[in-house]
Design a protein around this motif. Sequence first.
Motif, PDB file in Angstrom:
ATOM      1  N   ASP A 207      -0.239   5.326   2.942  1.00 40.17           N
ATOM      2  CA  ASP A 207      -0.202   6.696   3.466  1.00 40.17           C
ATOM      3  C   ASP A 207       1.217   7.234   3.602  1.00 40.17           C
ATOM      4  O   ASP A 207       1.592   7.838   4.616  1.00 40.17           O
ATOM      5  N   GLY A 208       2.036   7.027   2.586  1.00 42.19           N
ATOM      6  CA  GLY A 208       3.383   7.567   2.576  1.00 42.19           C
ATOM      7  C   GLY A 208       4.372   6.827   3.441  1.00 42.19           C
ATOM      8  O   GLY A 208       5.505   7.302   3.633  1.00 42.19           O
ATOM      9  N   GLY A 209       3.990   5.686   3.979  1.00 45.68           N
ATOM     10  CA  GLY A 209       4.895   4.908   4.823  1.00 45.68           C
ATOM     11  C   GLY A 209       5.913   4.132   4.008  1.00 45.68           C
ATOM     12  O   GLY A 209       6.094   4.354   2.803  1.00 45.68           O
ATOM     13  N   LYS A 210       6.555   3.189   4.655  1.00 43.52           N
ATOM     14  CA  LYS A 210       7.588   2.390   4.012  1.00 43.52           C
ATOM     15  C   LYS A 210       6.970   1.460   2.973  1.00 43.52           C
ATOM     16  O   LYS A 210       5.944   0.835   3.209  1.00 43.52           O
ATOM     17  N   MET A 211       7.609   1.383   1.796  1.00 42.46           N
ATOM     18  CA  MET A 211       7.156   0.473   0.752  1.00 42.46           C
ATOM     19  C   MET A 211       7.460  -0.961   1.182  1.00 42.46           C
ATOM     20  O   MET A 211       8.599  -1.287   1.516  1.00 42.46           O
ATOM     21  N   ARG A 212       6.431  -1.807   1.190  1.00 41.92           N
ATOM     22  CA  ARG A 212       6.592  -3.195   1.618  1.00 41.92           C
ATOM     23  C   ARG A 212       6.311  -4.142   0.459  1.00 41.92           C
ATOM     24  O   ARG A 212       5.452  -3.873  -0.376  1.00 41.92           O
ATOM     25  N   ARG A 213       7.006  -5.255   0.447  1.00 37.26           N
ATOM     26  CA  ARG A 213       6.836  -6.267  -0.589  1.00 37.26           C
ATOM     27  C   ARG A 213       5.942  -7.381  -0.031  1.00 37.26           C
ATOM     28  O   ARG A 213       6.304  -8.042   0.944  1.00 37.26           O
ATOM     29  N   ILE A 214       4.777  -7.571  -0.658  1.00 33.05           N
ATOM     30  CA  ILE A 214       3.819  -8.561  -0.164  1.00 33.05           C
ATOM     31  C   ILE A 214       3.252  -9.348  -1.338  1.00 33.05           C
ATOM     32  O   ILE A 214       3.428  -8.987  -2.494  1.00 33.05           O
ATOM     33  N   GLU A 215       2.554 -10.441  -1.004  1.00 34.41           N
ATOM     34  CA  GLU A 215       1.953 -11.273  -2.037  1.00 34.41           C
ATOM     35  C   GLU A 215       0.684 -10.633  -2.603  1.00 34.41           C
ATOM     36  O   GLU A 215       0.453 -10.647  -3.805  1.00 34.41           O
ATOM     37  N   ALA A 216      -0.135 -10.081  -1.719  1.00 31.46           N
ATOM     38  CA  ALA A 216      -1.408  -9.504  -2.169  1.00 31.46           C
ATOM     39  C   ALA A 216      -1.914  -8.509  -1.142  1.00 31.46           C
ATOM     40  O   ALA A 216      -1.483  -8.512   0.022  1.00 31.46           O
ATOM     41  N   LEU A 217      -2.855  -7.667  -1.579  1.00 30.65           N
ATOM     42  CA  LEU A 217      -3.441  -6.648  -0.711  1.00 30.65           C
ATOM     43  C   LEU A 217      -4.948  -6.661  -0.879  1.00 30.65           C
ATOM     44  O   LEU A 217      -5.457  -6.702  -2.000  1.00 30.65           O
ATOM     45  N   ALA A 218      -5.669  -6.635   0.229  1.00 30.53           N
ATOM     46  CA  ALA A 218      -7.119  -6.457   0.199  1.00 30.53           C
ATOM     47  C   ALA A 218      -7.448  -5.116   0.841  1.00 30.53           C
ATOM     48  O   ALA A 218      -6.896  -4.774   1.893  1.00 30.53           O
ATOM     49  N   LEU A 219      -8.320  -4.349   0.196  1.00 29.15           N
ATOM     50  CA  LEU A 219      -8.770  -3.061   0.722  1.00 29.15           C
ATOM     51  C   LEU A 219     -10.278  -3.146   0.929  1.00 29.15           C
ATOM     52  O   LEU A 219     -11.022  -3.360  -0.020  1.00 29.15           O
ATOM     53  N   ILE A 220     -10.702  -2.975   2.177  1.00 31.85           N
ATOM     54  CA  ILE A 220     -12.103  -3.177   2.540  1.00 31.85           C
ATOM     55  C   ILE A 220     -12.711  -1.850   2.959  1.00 31.85           C
ATOM     56  O   ILE A 220     -12.144  -1.116   3.769  1.00 31.85           O
ATOM     57  N   SER A 221     -13.875  -1.544   2.408  1.00 34.26           N
ATOM     58  CA  SER A 221     -14.567  -0.299   2.720  1.00 34.26           C
ATOM     59  C   SER A 221     -15.127  -0.330   4.138  1.00 34.26           C
ATOM     60  O   SER A 221     -15.519  -1.398   4.633  1.00 34.26           O
ATOM     61  N   PRO A 222     -15.213   0.821   4.803  1.00 37.90           N
ATOM     62  CA  PRO A 222     -15.881   0.881   6.112  1.00 37.90           C
ATOM     63  C   PRO A 222     -17.333   0.426   6.064  1.00 37.90           C
ATOM     64  O   PRO A 222     -17.904   0.077   7.091  1.00 37.90           O
TER      65      PRO A 222
END
Length: 319
Positions: A207-222
Amino acid sequence: MPAERAAAAGKSDAEDAAGPARRILTPHVLIRSVIVLVNPLSGSTGARAVDEARAIMADYDCTSEVIELVGTTLNDQVEAALARNPDVLFVLAGDGTARAVASKVGPDGPLVAPLPGGTMNMLPKALYGTTDWKVAIREALETGSVQCVSGGEVEGEAFYCAGIFGSPALWAPAREAMRTGKLSLAWTYARRALRRAFSGKIRVELDGGKMRRIEALALISPTISRALENPVGLEAASMNPLDASEAFRLAATALFSDWRQDPSVATQPARQIRIRARSRIPAVLDGEPTLLAAETTVRFIPQAFRALTPQRPESEVRA
């Protein structure tokens, strides 16, 4: 007694003339016409599924049509079914077909009921809580109500349960091959995942926040998230496993257990997610592996489609 026998005989004669009594449909939704799309070649459907679906629909007081999907004409068959404007469109096929149909229908189309006919059956499990499609279709017809399903969209591909982005997604094909007993294929996928694991992290902006460096991302639906009470966004879970063994553990359980308590995972809701990497990004969308562009954006869809689902306690829906 003679009068009772005469009345019973009269009733029997009437039933023979009109056919057996048909089951009453759910009182929560007006259902007059139903189309059932069946792919008998998908993971757990079976060759008899078309005839079994017709037999089930014959029990209910509505007009119905069962269509056997054929690979080369599948898209045209789906379009033709939507043109008939049914009240409910059941889909007994794999996860990819169910997702494709739901994305075509959208929030303004007929009710969609994605039955468990594939291998992983992520969306059907979330909506119906069973892998038995015959139980799911009867419960939906007899007790069903309308449920708005939220989801996400990336590069024209929709997902309604969860997406995993980054190196742990590489383990999903190996895990699925192992689950189905394809040991040689599982080993091939595992070696490929080991070669590519930790070759480069992804950068994520929520949402336009700071770009972060991570290993992986999970996006879960409501639809399945325990952390989101309302459809305010996707539950974004940043993963930073310490080593390959921890990454494998997370990837093996991420879609099926309460892994959010893991110390290497941090979550928050998000509606627009930018993801960047040095090369194409491995991802798993509702159990289906794919490769995305090196820079891509995931968007939250508050009302992706309307599902016909049995009325069950909230605790059984959340995962």
